[in-house]
Design a protein around this motif. Structure first.
Motif, PDB file in Angstrom:
ATOM      1  N   VAL A 124       0.787  -1.237  -0.025  1.00  0.00           N
ATOM      2  CA  VAL A 124      -0.054  -0.021   0.042  1.00  0.00           C
ATOM      3  C   VAL A 124       0.827   1.102   0.120  1.00  0.00           C
ATOM      4  O   VAL A 124       0.247   2.440   0.067  1.00  0.00           O
ATOM      5  CB  VAL A 124      -1.008   0.076   1.219  1.00  0.00           C
ATOM      6  CG1 VAL A 124      -1.919  -1.124   1.327  1.00  0.00           C
ATOM      7  CG2 VAL A 124      -0.388   0.046   2.520  1.00  0.00           C
ATOM      8  N   ASP A 125       2.138   1.122  -0.292  1.00  0.00           N
ATOM      9  CA  ASP A 125       2.935   2.257  -0.468  1.00  0.00           C
ATOM     10  C   ASP A 125       4.210   2.160  -1.196  1.00  0.00           C
ATOM     11  O   ASP A 125       4.564   0.919  -1.408  1.00  0.00           O
ATOM     12  CB  ASP A 125       3.369   2.817   1.132  1.00  0.00           C
ATOM     13  CG  ASP A 125       4.062   1.957   1.994  1.00  0.00           C
ATOM     14  OD1 ASP A 125       5.321   1.666   1.791  1.00  0.00           O
ATOM     15  OD2 ASP A 125       3.481   1.424   3.009  1.00  0.00           O
ATOM     16  N   PRO A 126       4.710   3.005  -1.702  1.00  0.00           N
ATOM     17  CA  PRO A 126       6.155   2.378  -2.735  1.00  0.00           C
ATOM     18  C   PRO A 126       7.243   1.736  -1.811  1.00  0.00           C
ATOM     19  O   PRO A 126       7.781   1.022  -2.588  1.00  0.00           O
ATOM     20  CB  PRO A 126       6.341   3.932  -3.042  1.00  0.00           C
ATOM     21  CG  PRO A 126       5.225   4.722  -2.907  1.00  0.00           C
ATOM     22  CD  PRO A 126       4.738   4.348  -1.799  1.00  0.00           C
ATOM     23  N   ALA A 127       7.585   2.085  -0.571  1.00  0.00           N
ATOM     24  CA  ALA A 127       8.586   1.512   0.092  1.00  0.00           C
ATOM     25  C   ALA A 127       8.331  -0.009   0.230  1.00  0.00           C
ATOM     26  O   ALA A 127       9.143  -0.966   0.242  1.00  0.00           O
ATOM     27  CB  ALA A 127       8.870   2.100   1.354  1.00  0.00           C
ATOM     28  N   ALA A 128       7.034  -0.198   0.628  1.00  0.00           N
ATOM     29  CA  ALA A 128       6.426  -1.771   0.848  1.00  0.00           C
ATOM     30  C   ALA A 128       6.629  -2.429  -0.565  1.00  0.00           C
ATOM     31  O   ALA A 128       6.818  -3.696  -0.526  1.00  0.00           O
ATOM     32  CB  ALA A 128       4.976  -1.717   1.431  1.00  0.00           C
ATOM     33  N   PHE A 129       6.183  -1.789  -1.491  1.00  0.00           N
ATOM     34  CA  PHE A 129       6.316  -2.531  -2.905  1.00  0.00           C
ATOM     35  C   PHE A 129       7.616  -2.690  -3.141  1.00  0.00           C
ATOM     36  O   PHE A 129       8.095  -4.000  -3.639  1.00  0.00           O
ATOM     37  CB  PHE A 129       5.687  -1.534  -4.015  1.00  0.00           C
ATOM     38  CG  PHE A 129       5.644  -2.255  -5.153  1.00  0.00           C
ATOM     39  CD1 PHE A 129       4.844  -3.211  -5.601  1.00  0.00           C
ATOM     40  CD2 PHE A 129       6.447  -1.626  -6.410  1.00  0.00           C
ATOM     41  CE1 PHE A 129       4.977  -3.757  -6.957  1.00  0.00           C
ATOM     42  CE2 PHE A 129       6.367  -2.044  -7.720  1.00  0.00           C
ATOM     43  CZ  PHE A 129       5.579  -3.299  -8.060  1.00  0.00           C
ATOM     44  N   HIS A 130       8.559  -1.713  -2.741  1.00  0.00           N
ATOM     45  CA  HIS A 130      10.074  -2.091  -3.219  1.00  0.00           C
ATOM     46  C   HIS A 130      10.589  -3.273  -2.379  1.00  0.00           C
ATOM     47  O   HIS A 130      11.439  -3.911  -2.801  1.00  0.00           O
ATOM     48  CB  HIS A 130      10.889  -0.880  -2.667  1.00  0.00           C
ATOM     49  CG  HIS A 130      12.491  -1.033  -2.738  1.00  0.00           C
ATOM     50  ND1 HIS A 130      13.193  -1.011  -4.108  1.00  0.00           N
ATOM     51  CD2 HIS A 130      13.203  -1.385  -1.738  1.00  0.00           C
ATOM     52  CE1 HIS A 130      14.390  -1.329  -3.765  1.00  0.00           C
ATOM     53  NE2 HIS A 130      14.456  -1.326  -2.284  1.00  0.00           N
ATOM     54  N   HIS A 131      10.270  -3.515  -1.194  1.00  0.00           N
ATOM     55  CA  HIS A 131      10.645  -4.402  -0.308  1.00  0.00           C
ATOM     56  C   HIS A 131      10.114  -5.834  -0.639  1.00  0.00           C
ATOM     57  O   HIS A 131      10.919  -6.798  -0.551  1.00  0.00           O
ATOM     58  CB  HIS A 131      10.238  -4.271   1.245  1.00  0.00           C
ATOM     59  CG  HIS A 131      10.959  -3.089   1.859  1.00  0.00           C
ATOM     60  ND1 HIS A 131      12.242  -3.011   1.794  1.00  0.00           N
ATOM     61  CD2 HIS A 131      10.398  -1.886   2.708  1.00  0.00           C
ATOM     62  CE1 HIS A 131      12.607  -1.882   2.822  1.00  0.00           C
ATOM     63  NE2 HIS A 131      11.720  -1.264   3.283  1.00  0.00           N
ATOM     64  N   CYS A 132       8.979  -5.781  -1.081  1.00  0.00           N
ATOM     65  CA  CYS A 132       8.058  -7.211  -1.732  1.00  0.00           C
ATOM     66  C   CYS A 132       9.155  -7.579  -2.826  1.00  0.00           C
ATOM     67  O   CYS A 132       9.185  -8.783  -2.914  1.00  0.00           O
ATOM     68  CB  CYS A 132       6.716  -6.584  -1.841  1.00  0.00           C
ATOM     69  SG  CYS A 132       5.877  -8.056  -2.389  1.00  0.00           S
TER      70      CYS A 132
END
Length: 369
Positions: A133-141
């Motif tokens: 639900v946020d760009p940093a989470a997408f990067h980590h995922c």
């Protein structure tokens, strides 16, 4: 002459009758081509799914193009991603994360570890869609998982570890429900799992085909068909049918009747009206199998499918006690002698009916921090 006059009137009558019938047929054809019944909910019109939620790719494309009440524009590329994640029967496992949950050594790591430690469920990770639900989470995922979807939320910042019932928490769970409705509209069944749930065994063996929705519980009274059970929608399965699309539409609409509240409580408020008015069939899962810290005393390692860090406030507390539960599971399934397993499991017992040790930080109000 009188006979001729009668014949003329008779033929005129036949012509008028034929003309009237033709006009009626033309009118019926026009009406049939201009729309369906105005009383039918729009969501029910668009999901052309079978009773077990299996639809062809062509049907799913038609649903995408004709959905009137869906949030299609809010979920760009979802229709293209789902076929890559879904099982053969068009089921997708979904979890959601923000930056705090997806960062290294946080909940997403434990979640994925549990599949590897579980009994023959590692392959199910291939069918997990992680919604960031946020760009940093997408990067980590993307650094650890093959199937990640960035759900853009413009209303507020959801990246931090939000406390239960905070404004950001409530917004997060309703955003999740909106996406789940779209998944159903596209003709896919889904099993949603919170990321603070450990998986140990295949849960699909416990999901019946007759129920529209199968959900875990915070408190289970022993009867899986009793609507008085208190649902926990951190882990629930929904098959894609006309009825379930409409169920999620009404569920989301009920938010305006009970502000401010999260989707789990509101489902509990409206579950009887959904069953009575829409015919929704709900099945509740036994907490002895789909466990959590709320009713840990009922959990049995020999039967356990999942363990949920419910009744637990604070990301640090969740991480601590979930790590402990995963270690206990690893100890239980190790080839160590029964005596050693009993000693290491914190009193759980050396037989195949071992229990869990009491959480150190979760489960009681005095352990919140």
């Amino acid at each position: 002459m009188e006979i001729k006059g009668n014949l003329r009137r008779f033929f005129v009558f036949l012509f008028e009758l034929w003309l009237a019938a033709t006009l009626v047929l033309v009118l019926l054809c026009v009406l049939a081509n201009t729309g369906g019944s105005p009383e039918m909910p729009a969501a029910a019109e668009v999901c052309n799914c079978s009773q077990i939620g299996i639809a062809s790719s062509r049907i799913s494309e038609e649903v995408t193009g004709t959905s009137g009440n869906s949030n299609e524009s809010s979920f760009a590329d979802l229709a293209e991603l789902l076929p890559k994640v879904a099982t053969d029967d068009r089921t997708v496992i979904i979890t959601s994360v923000n930056e705090a949950f997806a960062r290294p050594n946080s909940l997403l790591v434990l979640f994925r570890e549990s599949f590897a430690a579980g009994e023959k469920i590692a392959h199910l990770l291939d069918h997990v869609l992680v919604v960031a639900v946020d760009p940093a989470a997408f990067h980590h995922c993307r650094a650890v998982h093959p199937h990640c979807y960035h759900l853009k939320v413009d209303t507020m910042n959801l990246s931090s570890a939000n406390n239960f019932m905070s404004e950001a928490y409530v917004e997060l769970v309703w955003t999740k429900l909106s996406l789940q409705q779209r998944v159903l509209e596209l003709g896919y069944n889904f099993l949603f799992t919170d990321v603070d749930i450990l998986w140990f065994r295949d849960p699909f063996r416990h999901i019946g085909v007759y129920a529209d929705m199968t959900t875990s519980c915070d408190v289970f009274n022993g009867d899986g068909d009793d609507l008085s059970n208190w649902p926990n929608t951190g882990f629930y399965y929904v098959k894609s049918t006309n009825r379930t699309v409409e169920m999620l539409r009404r569920w989301r609409a009920a938010r305006a009747r009970y502000p401010p509240n999260h989707e789990q409580n509101i489902f509990n408020y409206i579950k009887h009206e959904l069953a009575a008015g829409l015919g929704v069939r709900v099945r509740f899962l036994d907490t002895a199998v789909f466990g959590g810290f709320c009713q840990l005393f009922r959990n049995d390692m020999a039967r356990a499918c999942t363990m949920h860090a419910n009744c637990c406030v604070g990301l640090g507390n969740k991480l601590h006690d979930l790590r402990s539960a995963l270690d206990q599971w690893a100890n239980y399934t190790s080839p160590a002698p029964p005596e050693g397993r009993k000693k290491k499991s914190g009193g759980g017992g050396g037989d195949r009916r071992a229990g869990w040790s009491v959480p150190a930080k979760c489960g009681t109000p005095d352990k919140r921090g």
